[in-house]
Design an enzyme around this catalytic site. Structure first.
Site, PDB file in Angstrom:
ATOM      1  N   PHE A 240       0.823  -1.222   0.000  1.00 27.30           N
ATOM      2  CA  PHE A 240       0.000   0.000   0.000  1.00 27.30           C
ATOM      3  C   PHE A 240       0.850   1.262   0.000  1.00 27.30           C
ATOM      4  O   PHE A 240       0.452   2.286   0.540  1.00 27.30           O
ATOM      5  CB  PHE A 240      -0.968  -0.014   1.203  1.00 27.30           C
ATOM      6  CG  PHE A 240      -1.653  -1.340   1.391  1.00 27.30           C
ATOM      7  CD1 PHE A 240      -2.468  -1.847   0.389  1.00 27.30           C
ATOM      8  CD2 PHE A 240      -1.472  -2.086   2.537  1.00 27.30           C
ATOM      9  CE1 PHE A 240      -3.091  -3.077   0.537  1.00 27.30           C
ATOM     10  CE2 PHE A 240      -2.091  -3.316   2.689  1.00 27.30           C
ATOM     11  CZ  PHE A 240      -2.901  -3.812   1.682  1.00 27.30           C
ATOM     12  N   ILE A 467       2.579  -7.961  -4.897  1.00 28.87           N
ATOM     13  CA  ILE A 467       2.212  -7.331  -3.619  1.00 28.87           C
ATOM     14  C   ILE A 467       0.774  -7.658  -3.244  1.00 28.87           C
ATOM     15  O   ILE A 467       0.179  -6.993  -2.397  1.00 28.87           O
ATOM     16  CB  ILE A 467       2.463  -5.802  -3.639  1.00 28.87           C
ATOM     17  CG1 ILE A 467       1.602  -5.094  -4.693  1.00 28.87           C
ATOM     18  CG2 ILE A 467       3.925  -5.492  -3.865  1.00 28.87           C
ATOM     19  CD1 ILE A 467       1.654  -3.562  -4.593  1.00 28.87           C
ATOM     20  N   GLY A 468       0.230  -8.675  -3.929  1.00 25.33           N
ATOM     21  CA  GLY A 468      -1.132  -9.081  -3.620  1.00 25.33           C
ATOM     22  C   GLY A 468      -2.120  -8.656  -4.687  1.00 25.33           C
ATOM     23  O   GLY A 468      -3.308  -8.945  -4.597  1.00 25.33           O
ATOM     24  N   ARG A 604      -9.079  -1.379 -21.075  1.00 25.02           N
ATOM     25  CA  ARG A 604      -9.509  -2.773 -21.186  1.00 25.02           C
ATOM     26  C   ARG A 604      -9.257  -3.522 -19.882  1.00 25.02           C
ATOM     27  O   ARG A 604      -8.198  -3.353 -19.257  1.00 25.02           O
ATOM     28  CB  ARG A 604      -8.720  -3.454 -22.316  1.00 25.02           C
ATOM     29  CG  ARG A 604      -9.093  -4.910 -22.501  1.00 25.02           C
ATOM     30  CD  ARG A 604      -8.505  -5.478 -23.775  1.00 25.02           C
ATOM     31  NE  ARG A 604      -7.042  -5.530 -23.754  1.00 25.02           N
ATOM     32  CZ  ARG A 604      -6.332  -6.484 -24.360  1.00 25.02           C
ATOM     33  NH1 ARG A 604      -6.939  -7.443 -25.027  1.00 25.02           N
ATOM     34  NH2 ARG A 604      -5.023  -6.453 -24.315  1.00 25.02           N
ATOM     35  N   PRO A 608     -11.171  -9.149 -14.744  1.00 25.22           N
ATOM     36  CA  PRO A 608     -12.168  -8.385 -13.983  1.00 25.22           C
ATOM     37  C   PRO A 608     -12.314  -8.822 -12.531  1.00 25.22           C
ATOM     38  O   PRO A 608     -12.651  -8.004 -11.673  1.00 25.22           O
ATOM     39  CB  PRO A 608     -13.474  -8.630 -14.739  1.00 25.22           C
ATOM     40  CG  PRO A 608     -13.130  -9.351 -15.979  1.00 25.22           C
ATOM     41  CD  PRO A 608     -11.721  -9.814 -15.915  1.00 25.22           C
ATOM     42  N   GLN A 614      -9.159  -5.168  -6.478  1.00 27.92           N
ATOM     43  CA  GLN A 614      -8.362  -3.957  -6.284  1.00 27.92           C
ATOM     44  C   GLN A 614      -9.245  -2.769  -5.926  1.00 27.92           C
ATOM     45  O   GLN A 614      -8.943  -2.003  -5.017  1.00 27.92           O
ATOM     46  CB  GLN A 614      -7.585  -3.614  -7.564  1.00 27.92           C
ATOM     47  CG  GLN A 614      -6.317  -4.403  -7.729  1.00 27.92           C
ATOM     48  CD  GLN A 614      -5.449  -4.335  -6.496  1.00 27.92           C
ATOM     49  OE1 GLN A 614      -4.990  -3.269  -6.103  1.00 27.92           O
ATOM     50  NE2 GLN A 614      -5.234  -5.455  -5.845  1.00 27.92           N
ATOM     51  N   GLY A 678      -3.856   1.804 -15.467  1.00 26.96           N
ATOM     52  CA  GLY A 678      -3.655   1.354 -14.095  1.00 26.96           C
ATOM     53  C   GLY A 678      -4.934   1.279 -13.270  1.00 26.96           C
ATOM     54  O   GLY A 678      -5.862   2.051 -13.469  1.00 26.96           O
ATOM     55  N   GLY A 680      -4.518  -0.007  -9.635  1.00 29.60           N
ATOM     56  CA  GLY A 680      -4.143  -0.350  -8.266  1.00 29.60           C
ATOM     57  C   GLY A 680      -4.531   0.663  -7.204  1.00 29.60           C
ATOM     58  O   GLY A 680      -4.792   0.308  -6.063  1.00 29.60           O
ATOM     59  N   GLU A 681      -4.529   1.938  -7.552  1.00 31.53           N
ATOM     60  CA  GLU A 681      -4.715   2.958  -6.521  1.00 31.53           C
ATOM     61  C   GLU A 681      -6.006   3.746  -6.646  1.00 31.53           C
ATOM     62  O   GLU A 681      -6.440   4.392  -5.688  1.00 31.53           O
ATOM     63  CB  GLU A 681      -3.501   3.896  -6.510  1.00 31.53           C
ATOM     64  CG  GLU A 681      -2.304   3.227  -5.865  1.00 31.53           C
ATOM     65  CD  GLU A 681      -0.977   3.852  -6.240  1.00 31.53           C
ATOM     66  OE1 GLU A 681      -0.458   4.616  -5.429  1.00 31.53           O
ATOM     67  OE2 GLU A 681      -0.453   3.577  -7.331  1.00 31.53           O
TER      68      GLU A 681
HETATM   69 MO1  MOS Z   1       1.502   4.128  -5.116  1.00 31.96          MO
HETATM   70  S1  MOS Z   1       1.594   4.458  -3.062  1.00 31.96           S
HETATM   71  O1  MOS Z   1       2.138   5.493  -5.922  1.00 31.96           O
HETATM   72  O2  MOS Z   1       2.468   2.765  -5.227  1.00 31.96           O
END
Ligand code: MOS
Length: 714
Positions: A240, A467-468, A604, A608, A614, A678, A680-681
Site C-alpha cells: 500500500f 504485492i497481492g 480494457r 475483472p 483492487q 492502471g 491499483g490505486e
Molecule cells: Mo503508489 S503508493 O504510488 O504505489
C-alpha cells in the site's frame, strides 16, 4: 491461438499457495547460521547522542554482537539520482553521525541467538542524549517550497488570475481541509535477512516492492558491484505504498551480519511499522473555489501544507489532480513543506490523490450545494474535455459514462438534496454522497525473458513483484495468450534481482509496464520456435525434435519494452471513476457505509475478478481513511501514542458495505498492445470525499478534518 485469456475473471494462481501456507514471505526463509537482530531506537525526537552504554546488553543471554556508530562500516552515500527522486526514504545513510531527528530513529542493532533475546538485550541499552525541543506540529516550523515531487511532478502551477476571478464569482467557498498522518499497516511487517555468501557477496531476503532499487542502494552503500547483491522477494504481504522506499534497516542488517559473521534477520514489530517504515504525511489544504451564476467554475486555488522529516523532501502532492480534473480558466496549485521531528513520510496508496481529491471533491460538493445544483450535474457542467493543465487531449476518457451509469445503479435520483431529511427505521440519518475518482496511468521500462523448457512448459521471468495485486496471474495470462498455450504450461517467476529489470511496483503501473515486456518476450520465443521447427511444439515428439534441431538445453528470448514516447507526449493518460455511497449516522454519531457503487474507466480489463478486488480493497481503504485512521504523535515529545492496531483503527470485514462495482471496459487506443490503464490505486481516490459528502447530506454537518469520528458529529 486463443485471444480469450485476456478479460477472463481467472482466480489468482497464488491463492492456493497463500492459503495453504506454502507461499514463503520474507521473514520465513530458513537460512544457515541464522541470528536475530533487534533495533536500538532513539527515545527522543530531536538532538544528539552523547554516549551509548552497552555493558548490560553485552552480557545479556544469547547476545552475539552489537552494531552501533562505534563499529559501523563507513557507508558510502546513497546514489544521488535516487535521493533526488525521494527514495531511499532518507537522504542520510545511518550510523555516520550522532544526530537524532525523530523518535524511533535507528541507532544500532543487537544481534542474539533468538528474537526474544535480541529484543530483551536491546531494552538494556542505555543511551545518553543531548536533547533539543522537537518540532511536531505543522504550524510550528518555517515552511519551504518544494519544486518537485519525485522528480516528475511540478508542485507549483498557475494559470489565469485566481484572485480576480474569485472576487467576482457568484458562488464561492474558502475552506480548509485536513488529513492526519496515516500508516499503511500491511499484514506482513517489514523483514530483511542479510547473508554474506562471500566477503563481497550479499544475499538479502526482503519484503520489498523495489527489488532493483534496493539492489542499487545496497551495492552503492557497501561499494559492491550491483551483481554481487542478490535480492529475493517472492511474495509481499501487503504494501500500500510501504516497502517501496528503502529504509536503513536493510543496511543495518547487512552490516550486523558482517560484524557477527552470521546471517542476520530483522523483522519489524507492529509498533516499528509506525516509526520505521514510512507513513502518509499530515496535510492541511486550503481550497478557494468560485463559480459563476450557472455553476461554471471560474477559479480554483488549492494550497497545501504538508510535512516531511529533517532528512528528506518527500512531498505529498495533494494539488496535482486539481490542475486538470475540471475545466477552469483560473487555477493555482501550490505546496509548502514543513520539516518536523517525525519519521520520514513516503507514498501511501494514491499519494497526493487520496488526501488531495478528498479536499477537491468535498469542495465541489460544498460549492454545488451553495449554487443549489445537483453534485453530479455540477461535475458534468464542469467536465474537462481535454487536459487544460498540459493542454493535451486525453488518451481516452469515459468519465461521463461512469457518472451516468453509477448514478443510475445507485438510485441517485432518490436523493433528497436537503441535508438531514432521510431517515432509516432505526432512527439513523441517511445520507447519499458521491465523488470523482482519478489516477494517473503511468508506464515504465521493463524487461522479461521467456524460456521454453524441455517438458514443454515456458518459464517467464522478470524482477517484478507480487504485492497481492495478482501479478503472477495476469502475467501468466499474457504469456499464455501470446504463446497460444494453456495457462497451466506457464511458470511466471518474479521477485529476484537476477531477472530482467522491472520498475518499482508503484504508481499503479505494474501491469502496463511489465506486460509489454512479457508479451514481447513470448512473441519472440514463439518466433524462434517457429523458425526452428515450422510451428510451436505441441507434443513431446515435436518438443524433442525442436530441441534436437536447436542443439540447446533451453530455447529463450529476452525483450525490453519502453513506453511509446510519441503517444505519451501527445496524450494525457489517466484512469477515471465515479463512486456513490449511502451512509447511516446513528444517534451516537457513528457513521457506517451501507452501500457503495463505483463505475470505472480504466481501459480494457485484463482480469475483472482481480480488478474488482483492487477497487473494492481501495474503496475500503478510503472508507477507513474517512472514518477511522489517524496516527497521533505526542505534541510535546514527538512519540507516536497509538502505534498499534488496538488504538489505530482500520476498517474490518464487519464494516464492509454492499458493493456494486462495474467497469466501462473500453480499450485505450493509445496504450499499444494492452489497451489497459492502471487500477491499483484509483479505488481509494474519491472514497473519503464520497463518505464526507454523504455525512453532510445525512446530518448537515460538514466535517473537513479526517477522520470523521463520532466526537465531530455529536
Ligand atoms: Mo503508489 S503508493 O504510488 O504505489
Amino acid at each position: 491461438m486463443s485471444a480469450t485469456l485476456i478479460g477472463q475473471p481467472l482466480t489468482r494462481l497464488d491463492g492456493r499457495p497463500k492459503v495453504t501456507g506454502i507461499a514463503t514471505y520474507a521473514a520465513e526463509f530458513q537460512r544457515p547460521k541464522l541470528a536475530y537482530g533487534a533495533l536500538i531506537q532513539s527515545r527522543i525526537a530531536n538532538g544528539r547522542v552523547v554516549s551509548i552504554d552497552l555493558s548490560a546488553a553485552k552480557s545479556a543471554p544469547g547476545v552475539i554482537g552489537i552494531l552501533t556508530r562505534e563499529n559501523a562500516p563507513r557507508f558510502k552515500p546513497y546514489p544521488n539520482d535516487l535521493t533526488k527522486n525521494g527514495a531511499p526514504g532518507e537522504s542520510r545513510v545511518p550510523l555516520q553521525d550522532e544526530n537524532v531527528y525523530w523518535v524511533g530513529q535507528h541507532l544500532g542493532v543487537v544481534v542474539a541467538e533468538t528474537f526474544e533475546q535480541a529484543t530483551h538485550a536491546a531494552s538494556l541499552v542505555r543511551v545518553q542524549y543531548e536533547p533539543k525541543p522537537p518540532l511536531v506540529s505543522l504550524t510550528d516550523a518555517n515552511p519551504i517550497q518544494p519544486e518537485k515531487f519525485i522528480a516528475r511532478e511540478r508542485l507549483q502551477a498557475k494559470r489565469g488570475d485566481v484572485s480576480g476571478a474569485l472576487a467576482s464569482a457568484a458562488h464561492k467557498i474558502e475552506v480548509v481541509y485536513s488529513t492526519p498522518i496515516e500508516n499503511h499497516n500491511p499484514v506482513e511487517t517489514t523483514s530483511t535477512t542479510a547473508e554474506w555468501e562471500a566477503p563481497d557477496r550479499l544475499l538479502i531476503h526482503e519484503s520489498t516492492r523495489g527489488i532493483k532499487q534496493l539492489q542499487k542502494i545496497v551495492s552503492t552503500v557497501f561499494g559492491l558491484p550491483s551483481e554481487n547483491v542478490h535480492i529475493v522477494c517472492k511474495f509481499v504481504g501487503g504494501a500500500f505504498g510501504a516497502k517501496g522506499f528503502q529504509w536503513s534497516h536493510t543496511l543495518l542488517a547487512a552490516a550486523a551480519a558482517q560484524l557477527v559473521q552470521r546471517t542476520v534477520k530483522i523483522t519489524f514489530t507492529r509498533p516499528q511499522m509506525f516509526d520505521s517504515a514510512g507513513q502518509r504525511a499530515h496535510t492541511e489544504q486550503q481550497l478557494s473555489v468560485g463559480a459563476d451564476k450557472t455553476g461554471k467554475l471560474v477559479a480554483l486555488r488549492h494550497a497545501t501544507t504538508t510535512h516531511c522529516s529533517p532528512v528528506s523532501e518527500y512531498t505529498e502532492p495533494c494539488g496535482n489532480m486539481s490542475r486538470m480534473l475540471y475545466s477552469c480558466p483560473n487555477v493555482e496549485v501550490s505546496h509548502k513543506l514543513v520539516r518536523l521531528n517525525l519519521t520520514t513520510p513516503c507514498p501511501m496508496r494514491a499519494p497526493g490523490e487520496a488526501p488531495g481529491v478528498f479536499a477537491l471533491e468535498c469542495a465541489l460538493d460544498e460549492l454545488a450545494h451553495k449554487a443549489d445544483i445537483d453534485p453530479v450535474e455540477f461535475r458534468l457542467h464542469n467536465y474537462a474535455e481535454f487536459n487544460e493543465y498540459e493542454n493535451k487531449p486525453w488518451s481516452n476518457k469515459k468519465l461521463r459514462e461512469c457518472y451516468q451509469r453509477a448514478a443510475e445503479k445507485f438510485g441517485w435520483a432518490r436523493r433528497n438534496r436537503n441535508p438531514g431529511s432521510m431517515r432509516a427505521p432505526d432512527g439513523s440519518q441517511i445520507g447519499f454522497g458521491m465523488a470523482t475518482a482519478i489516477y494517473p496511468a503511468g508506464q515504465q521500462k521493463a524487461g522479461a525473458i521467456a524460456i521454453l523448457n524441455k517438458d514443454g512448459t515456458v518459464s517467464v521471468r522478470c524482477a517484478t513483484h507480487e504485492i497481492g495485486t495478482g501479478t503472477y496471474t495476469t502475467m501468466s495470462q499474457f504469456a499464455a495468450d501470446t504463446l497460444g498455450i494453456p495457462i497451466e504450461k506457464i511458470r511466471f517467476e518474479l521477485g529476484d534481482s537476477e531477472f530482467p529489470v522491472a520498475p518499482n511496483n508503484g504508481g499503479s503501473w505494474l501491469t502496463s509496464s511489465v506486460a509489454p515486456a512479457v508479451i514481447g518476450a513470448c512473441r519472440d520465443l514463439k518466433k524462434k520456435a517457429v523458425e526452428l521447427a515450422g510451428s510451436w511444439p505441441n507434443d513431446s515428439e515435436q518438443l524433442a525434435n525442436l530441441f534436437a534441431r536447436s542443439g540447446q538445453e533451453q530455447i529463450q528470448a529476452e525483450f525490453n519494452s519502453e513506453p511509446n514516447r510519441e503517444e505519451r507526449e501527445k496524450f494525457s493518460f489517466f484512469s477515471y471513476g465515479a463512486l456513490f455511497v449511502e451512509v447511516h449516522v446513528d444517534l451516537l454519531g457513528q457513521v457506517r457505509v451501507k452501500r457503495a457503487v463505483g463505475v470505472y474507466d480504466m481501459g480494457r480489463m485484463i482480469n475483472p475478478r482481480l480488478a474488482r478486488s483492487q477497487i473494492l480493497g481501495g474503496m475500503l481503504f478510503g472508507f477507513s481513511m474517512a472514518l477511522m485512521e489517524e496516527t497521533i504523535p505526542d505534541e510535546k515529545i514527538g512519540r507516536i501514542v497509538n502505534a498499534n492496531l488496538a488504538d489505530y483503527h482500520v476498517l474490518v470485514h464487519a464494516d464492509t458495505p454492499e458493493f456494486d462495482i462495474d467497469f466501462i471496459n473500453e480499450p485505450d487506443p493509445h496504450m499499444p498492445d494492452l489497451g489497459a490503464r492502471g487500477i491499483g490505486e484509483i479505488g481509494i481516490v474519491g472514497a473519503p470525499a464520497a463518505v464526507a459528502n454523504a455525512v453532510f447530506n445525512a446530518t448537515g454537518r460538514r466535517v473537513r478534518d479526517l477522520p470523521i469520528t463520532p466526537d465531530k458529529l455529536i
